[in-house]
Design an enzyme around this catalytic site. Structure first.
Site, PDB file in Angstrom:
ATOM      1  N   LYS A 161      -9.781   0.337  -1.840  1.00  0.00           N
ATOM      2  CA  LYS A 161      -9.720  -0.046  -0.359  1.00  0.00           C
ATOM      3  C   LYS A 161     -11.045   0.001   0.208  1.00  0.00           C
ATOM      4  O   LYS A 161     -11.807   1.119   0.250  1.00  0.00           O
ATOM      5  CB  LYS A 161      -8.771   0.714   0.673  1.00  0.00           C
ATOM      6  CG  LYS A 161      -8.644   0.015   2.025  1.00  0.00           C
ATOM      7  CD  LYS A 161      -7.453   1.005   2.836  1.00  0.00           C
ATOM      8  CE  LYS A 161      -7.225   0.670   3.942  1.00  0.00           C
ATOM      9  NZ  LYS A 161      -6.115   1.331   4.718  1.00  0.00           N
ATOM     10  N   GLU A 171       0.700  -1.178   0.068  1.00  0.00           N
ATOM     11  CA  GLU A 171       0.093   0.021   0.138  1.00  0.00           C
ATOM     12  C   GLU A 171       0.797   1.196  -0.004  1.00  0.00           C
ATOM     13  O   GLU A 171       1.962   1.183   0.576  1.00  0.00           O
ATOM     14  CB  GLU A 171      -1.052  -0.084   1.321  1.00  0.00           C
ATOM     15  CG  GLU A 171      -1.689   1.070   1.339  1.00  0.00           C
ATOM     16  CD  GLU A 171      -2.323   1.081   2.929  1.00  0.00           C
ATOM     17  OE1 GLU A 171      -3.609   1.710   3.140  1.00  0.00           O
ATOM     18  OE2 GLU A 171      -1.951   0.372   3.875  1.00  0.00           O
ATOM     19  N   CYS A 192      -4.570  -3.446   3.961  1.00  0.00           N
ATOM     20  CA  CYS A 192      -4.048  -3.131   5.190  1.00  0.00           C
ATOM     21  C   CYS A 192      -5.353  -3.521   6.041  1.00  0.00           C
ATOM     22  O   CYS A 192      -5.479  -4.620   6.524  1.00  0.00           O
ATOM     23  CB  CYS A 192      -3.678  -1.715   5.227  1.00  0.00           C
ATOM     24  SG  CYS A 192      -2.957  -1.228   6.608  1.00  0.00           S
TER      25      CYS A 192
END
Length: 269
Positions: free
Chosen positions: A111, A40, A147
């Site tokens: 995301k 990321e 994440c």
């Protein structure tokens, strides 16, 4: 299929970060990998402005990544930022995006779960994605996650339902007491939840290079790892930058799903 995970430490300079992408992608190719995963925020590290560098998926930064993948003949997965919403009178936002490109593959994932935790409010500057994304490369189906997504099992299960043999998690994990242990635990848990490989690729820890974190921005703790469908850590790095290789065997996933059919046995509530 041989894959590589590039644990790099990016900074503010987009061009310098592309140099890292090219260097590690070349090393991955030389090591026999067909796909290389970057973390990321490969485009620019957190703790820096993002709105001024966000660009479309066909912009110059992404196109340079495409050129690298085309030259080397390798699939690249890398975190970047694309323009998000611009409400009237409100703050413009970006999307925290994974670009997937190379060998005829083109995909992107925004995301879904934004990191509003541990004093950091990603939702202030980032628009959330809307759903899961998978892609096929080298005869293997991969699911994507970023994440904070790793804390939400349903996304990984949705990827597995779409045929994912491996779930890729690209991260810039925040530091703090117990955070490395949580990262390790969650990567293993998601592998066991879904009986898939988990490729957990994080930004390296800047402290290993003598750089102390400033503010609350999550800048990485390292510990990139490949986890088997049975939850075994097959390979893991420490906090410093490095490149990890692993060979994925879909037959191992089939074996795991036969012995431990959690996907088939689950109940909906």
């Amino acid at each position: 299929m041989r894959v590589a995970l590039a644990q790099i430490i990016t900074g503010r300079d987009l061009a310098a970060n592309l140099v890292l992408v090219e260097e590690y992608a070349r090393r991955a190719k030389d090591g026999g990998a067909e796909l290389v995963v970057f973390p990321e925020a490969t485009m620019r590290a957190f703790g820096n402005s993002l709105i001024d560098i966000a660009e479309p998926l066909d912009g110059p930064w992404a196109n340079r990544v495409r050129a690298i993948s085309a030259e080397l003949g390798i699939v690249i997965v890398a975190g970047m930022f694309i323009p998000g919403s611009s409400p009237d009178g409100g703050q413009a936002k970006v999307r925290n995006t994974l670009l997937v490109t190379g060998r005829g593959v083109e995909a992107s994932y925004d995301k879904v779960h934004l990191f509003d935790a541990f004093g950091f409010l990603e939702s202030d500057t980032v628009d959330a994605g809307t759903g899961p994304v998978t892609f096929d490369a080298g005869g293997v189906t991969f699911g994507l996650a970023t994440c904070y997504d790793v804390r939400f099992p349903a996304l990984f299960t949705a990827n597995a339902d779409r045929g994912a043999v491996a779930n890729i998690v690209c991260a810039s994990w925040g530091s703090g007491p117990g955070k490395v242990e949580q990262w390790q635990l969650l990567a293993r848990a998601r592998a066991v939840d879904t009986t898939t490989y988990v490729l957990a690729c994080g930004q390296g820890d800047p402290a290993t290079q003598g750089v102390e974190p400033k503010g609350a921005a999550p800048t990485g703790v390292g510990h990139t790892a490949v986890v088997s469908p049975f939850g075994e850590v097959l390979e893991e790095l420490d906090g410093a930058p490095g490149l990890l290789f692993a060979d994925l065997d879909p037959a191992v996933v089939k074996e795991a799903q036969t012995k431990l059919p959690v996907l088939a046995n689950r109940r909906e509530f």
